[in-house]
Design a protein around this motif. Structure first.
Motif, PDB file in Angstrom:
ATOM      1  N   THR A 144      19.178   3.335 -32.226  1.00 24.20           N
ATOM      2  CA  THR A 144      17.820   3.297 -33.228  1.00 24.20           C
ATOM      3  C   THR A 144      18.059   2.063 -33.372  1.00 24.20           C
ATOM      4  OG1 THR A 144      18.784   5.496 -33.828  1.00 24.20           O
ATOM      5  CG2 THR A 144      17.139   4.454 -35.064  1.00 24.20           C
ATOM      6  N   THR A 145      18.157   1.887 -34.407  1.00 24.57           N
ATOM      7  CA  THR A 145      18.162   0.136 -35.176  1.00 24.57           C
ATOM      8  C   THR A 145      17.751  -1.199 -34.232  1.00 24.57           C
ATOM      9  OG1 THR A 145      19.491   0.582 -36.910  1.00 24.57           O
ATOM     10  CG2 THR A 145      18.278  -1.713 -36.953  1.00 24.57           C
ATOM     11  N   VAL A 146      18.519  -1.794 -33.128  1.00 24.82           N
ATOM     12  CA  VAL A 146      17.922  -2.412 -31.969  1.00 24.82           C
ATOM     13  C   VAL A 146      16.366  -2.047 -31.804  1.00 24.82           C
ATOM     14  CG1 VAL A 146      18.652  -0.781 -29.893  1.00 24.82           C
ATOM     15  CG2 VAL A 146      18.452  -3.524 -30.429  1.00 24.82           C
ATOM     16  N   LYS A 234      21.540 -18.280 -38.180  1.00 24.81           N
ATOM     17  CA  LYS A 234      20.901 -19.406 -38.605  1.00 24.81           C
ATOM     18  C   LYS A 234      19.968 -18.790 -40.074  1.00 24.81           C
ATOM     19  CE  LYS A 234      19.139 -20.184 -34.133  1.00 24.81           C
ATOM     20  NZ  LYS A 234      19.119 -20.635 -32.945  1.00 24.81           N
ATOM     21  N   ILE A 235      19.404 -18.329 -39.530  1.00 21.45           N
ATOM     22  CA  ILE A 235      17.749 -18.086 -41.226  1.00 21.45           C
ATOM     23  C   ILE A 235      18.664 -16.310 -41.886  1.00 21.45           C
ATOM     24  CG2 ILE A 235      15.611 -16.670 -41.298  1.00 21.45           C
ATOM     25  CD1 ILE A 235      15.650 -19.536 -40.015  1.00 21.45           C
ATOM     26  N   ALA A 236      18.876 -15.718 -41.021  1.00 16.61           N
ATOM     27  CA  ALA A 236      19.049 -14.080 -42.402  1.00 16.61           C
ATOM     28  C   ALA A 236      20.363 -13.221 -41.946  1.00 16.61           C
ATOM     29  CB  ALA A 236      17.779 -13.658 -42.425  1.00 16.61           C
ATOM     30  N   CYS A 237      21.424 -13.559 -42.667  1.00 18.90           N
ATOM     31  CA  CYS A 237      22.416 -11.957 -42.332  1.00 18.90           C
ATOM     32  C   CYS A 237      21.962 -10.914 -43.315  1.00 18.90           C
ATOM     33  CB  CYS A 237      23.632 -12.838 -42.552  1.00 18.90           C
ATOM     34  SG  CYS A 237      24.838 -14.172 -42.795  1.00 18.90           S
ATOM     35  N   VAL A 238      21.682 -10.126 -42.560  1.00 14.32           N
ATOM     36  CA  VAL A 238      20.958  -8.186 -43.215  1.00 14.32           C
ATOM     37  C   VAL A 238      22.665  -8.207 -43.399  1.00 14.32           C
ATOM     38  CG1 VAL A 238      19.599  -6.759 -43.315  1.00 14.32           C
ATOM     39  CG2 VAL A 238      19.048  -9.797 -41.805  1.00 14.32           C
ATOM     40  N   TYR A 239      22.786  -7.439 -44.731  1.00 13.47           N
ATOM     41  CA  TYR A 239      23.733  -6.111 -45.462  1.00 13.47           C
ATOM     42  C   TYR A 239      23.615  -5.569 -46.241  1.00 13.47           C
ATOM     43  CZ  TYR A 239      23.168  -7.986 -50.107  1.00 13.47           C
ATOM     44  OH  TYR A 239      22.934  -8.786 -50.984  1.00 13.47           O
ATOM     45  N   ASN A 240      23.876  -4.524 -46.159  1.00 18.38           N
ATOM     46  CA  ASN A 240      23.787  -2.667 -46.088  1.00 18.38           C
ATOM     47  C   ASN A 240      24.426  -2.965 -48.466  1.00 18.38           C
ATOM     48  OD1 ASN A 240      24.257  -0.762 -47.343  1.00 18.38           O
ATOM     49  ND2 ASN A 240      24.978   0.033 -45.873  1.00 18.38           N
ATOM     50  N   ALA A 241      23.379  -2.938 -48.785  1.00 19.73           N
ATOM     51  CA  ALA A 241      23.410  -3.289 -50.675  1.00 19.73           C
ATOM     52  C   ALA A 241      24.322  -1.898 -50.691  1.00 19.73           C
ATOM     53  CB  ALA A 241      22.371  -3.308 -50.931  1.00 19.73           C
ATOM     54  N   ALA A 315      15.145   1.717 -40.335  1.00 25.51           N
ATOM     55  CA  ALA A 315      14.031   1.114 -40.386  1.00 25.51           C
ATOM     56  C   ALA A 315      14.167  -0.194 -40.929  1.00 25.51           C
ATOM     57  CB  ALA A 315      13.241   1.982 -40.668  1.00 25.51           C
ATOM     58  N   LEU A 316      14.836   0.306 -42.629  1.00 21.96           N
ATOM     59  CA  LEU A 316      14.264  -1.388 -43.342  1.00 21.96           C
ATOM     60  C   LEU A 316      15.539  -2.578 -42.566  1.00 21.96           C
ATOM     61  CD1 LEU A 316      14.902   0.702 -46.526  1.00 21.96           C
ATOM     62  CD2 LEU A 316      12.835  -1.008 -45.927  1.00 21.96           C
ATOM     63  N   ALA A 317      16.772  -2.286 -42.153  1.00 17.56           N
ATOM     64  CA  ALA A 317      17.379  -2.713 -41.691  1.00 17.56           C
ATOM     65  C   ALA A 317      16.501  -4.037 -40.497  1.00 17.56           C
ATOM     66  CB  ALA A 317      18.838  -2.659 -40.802  1.00 17.56           C
ATOM     67  N   ALA A 318      15.747  -2.860 -39.568  1.00 23.77           N
ATOM     68  CA  ALA A 318      15.059  -4.326 -38.758  1.00 23.77           C
ATOM     69  C   ALA A 318      14.466  -4.419 -39.265  1.00 23.77           C
ATOM     70  CB  ALA A 318      14.654  -2.412 -37.609  1.00 23.77           C
ATOM     71  N   ALA A 319      13.537  -4.113 -40.456  1.00 23.57           N
ATOM     72  CA  ALA A 319      12.175  -4.877 -40.693  1.00 23.57           C
ATOM     73  C   ALA A 319      12.590  -6.307 -41.472  1.00 23.57           C
ATOM     74  CB  ALA A 319      11.413  -3.808 -41.793  1.00 23.57           C
TER      75      ALA A 319
END
Length: 510
Positions: A144-146, A234-241, A315-319
């Motif tokens: 879903t996220t991809v 390189k730019i952003a490691c996105v994690y689940n808070a 949706a937030l992770a994809a954003a």
């Protein structure tokens, strides 16, 4: 210097490299085809000698494979390539490290790559654009996220594609004649295990829960392979808070200097997070004024009729990923509006007499089923199947209050039934046994999967009332009675359709 160390572009010297490719499925075929095109000497091995694999073998031989070995007897030892030892093994992601062929390669000190590692190394090619990678993994929500990320990128006017563990093999995307601006790469824990040098622009672990322990050997090993996605970001490691384990993975990662940690939450976001404020998806990470304001990205209404909490999180992770590339808020919103989540993921099938029927056949483990159950308050739950050795106690304990009744499908639900007895002893349980399916088949001619699902829908209909949701979120794999989760979901939707039209159940002789 090891020869493999220099193989970091399409234009490097791959000629004559002796490679064994393990597996001839989608990723294995793509890897073999790529290596042959690069000029490597390739031997392909697959334990299944089927008509489909023989056709693939013929194709690979035509384009230049040295040898294609099909049959179980070939998986027990590492073959030579042209009479000499292999210099590299490229494995399909499903092959366990304990497979004799791969274990033999490891014991001999032969490097083991996956198709993702190979794709990363050949992505740069003279005269063709080189895509940035947005890398996505997690126990649940990857596809879903991809897809959401792909939709947002395309809404921004970029040439982008979702690839990897979904749809297009990553090597096919990398070899595209034109090339892409960005590739949203779905990665399983299996693929990450065999990945060593990938350096994505942005990466995310959506969530983690016990899964595939049989393949990895332990939950700790599973988590370690998931965490590899953050290395060299390189730019952003996105994690689940909302899940500390993913933040710990980011804290431990060796990233490129200047890379930021960006959290996502379905609640109010802190600075350097994306989240939700008054039914709006907002960004407090990628704007200059993030300390005292937020940028609106979309609304919950942009996610469609059903927007359960985990879908909002996806949706937030994809954003967060696409914002790391520079996608504007308007394209995030438009991408979500265009996005089609497809079948079998929190899919509304019917609403009739106050009862909502929902298909979430994609919920193949307890973590995914938990997200589904959390979306509804009074549930008649259709569950069960191939459990993959997981424990259901936490799932049942967390959601016992939501369960009005449970209808069990599957050939062995002993673990699920035991958890229900321990943590939801007052919830009625109806077991649709495999024997019932088999007894019906001779007179009806209906395949076992369709028959058992029709019986399950019939039972659920007798239990549900106004205000209830009948949720098919099995918390188990499908292969004990169905060919795939899609087959299972289609069987459920067809049975519900027949029920809604007032037709007699398809398992009964007409």
């Amino acid at each position: 210097m090891n020869r493999l160390d220099a193989l970091t572009s399409w234009d490097a010297d791959w000629a004559g490299l002796r490679v064994v490719v393990a597996g001839i499925g989608l990723s294995g075929f793509s890897a073999a085809d790529t290596l042959i095109e690069l000029g490597a000497a390739v031997v392909v091995v697959d334990g299944r000698d089927t008509e489909e694999n023989r056709a693939k073998a013929d194709t690979l031989k035509i384009v230049g494979a040295r040898e294609v070995l099909l049959g179980a007897e070939h998986g027990s030892a590492l073959p030579d390539v042209g009479g000499e030892p292999a210099e590299l093994v490229v494995t399909s992601p499903g092959w366990s490290p304990q497979t004799p062929l791969l274990a033999a390669a490891a014991d001999a000190g032969i490097p083991l790559w996956g198709d993702v590692e190979l794709a990363w190394r050949v992505r740069e090619r003279a005269g063709r654009r080189t895509a940035e990678w947005l890398a996505i993994t997690g126990t649940n929500g990857k596809t879903t996220t991809v897809g959401m990320a792909e939709s947002m990128l395309q809404a921004a006017g970029l040439r982008a594609i979702a690839a990897g563990n979904v749809g297009t093999p990553i090597l096919d995307a990398v070899r595209d004649p034109i090339g892409y601006d960005v590739i949203a790469v779905e990665l399983s824990s299996f693929q990450l295990h065999w990945t060593h040098s990938m350096s994505p622009l942005a990466s995310v672990v959506l969530n983690v829960a016990e899964d595939h322990v049989d393949w990895h050997g332990s939950y700790a090993a599973y988590l370690a392979d998931k965490a590899k996605i953050y290395e060299r970001t390189k730019i952003a490691c996105v994690y689940n808070a909302e899940q500390r384990e993913t933040e710990e993975m980011v804290e431990a990662a060796d990233v490129v200097e200047g890379c930021r940690a960006i959290g996502f939450t379905t609640g109010m976001p802190a600075v350097s997070m994306v989240g939700v404020v008054e039914r709006l998806l907002v960004d407090r990470a990628y704007i200059q004024e993030r300390r005292d304001s937020a940028a609106e990205l979309a609304s919950l209404a942009d996610l469609g009729d059903l927007a359960p909490r985990h879908q909002v999180a996806n949706a937030l992770a994809a954003a967060a990923l696409v914002r790391a590339y520079g996608v504007e808020p308007a394209a995030v919103r438009e991408g979500l509006r265009r996005f089609d989540p497809g079948s079998h993921r929190i899919q509304k099938v019917l609403e009739q007499a106050g009862v909502l029927w929902v298909n979430d056949s994609k919920a193949t483990n307890p973590h995914a089923a938990s997200a589904s159950l959390a979306s509804f308050s009074s549930v008649v739950w259709i569950a069960g199947g191939l459990s993959k050795g997981v424990n259901y106690d936490e799932l049942i304990a967390d959601h016992a209050r939501r369960l009005k009744a449970v209808v069990l499908i599957g050939t062995d639900n002993s673990a699920l039934l035991a958890s229900l007895r321990r943590h939801a002893p007052d919830v009625p349980v109806i077991d649709v046994p495999p024997e019932e399916t088999e007894d019906r088949m001779p007179t009806s001619g209906v395949p076992a999967g369709e028959s058992v699902m029709a019986a399950a829908v019939e039972a659920a209909a007798g239990l549900a009332a106004d205000g209830d949701t009948v949720l098919m979120a099995p918390a188990a794999a499908s292969m004990d009675q169905f060919t795939s989760y899609a087959h299972r979901g289609n069987a459920f939707m067809e049975a519900v359709r027949r029920f809604g039209e007032g037709q007699a159940p398809s398992t009964k002789e007409q």
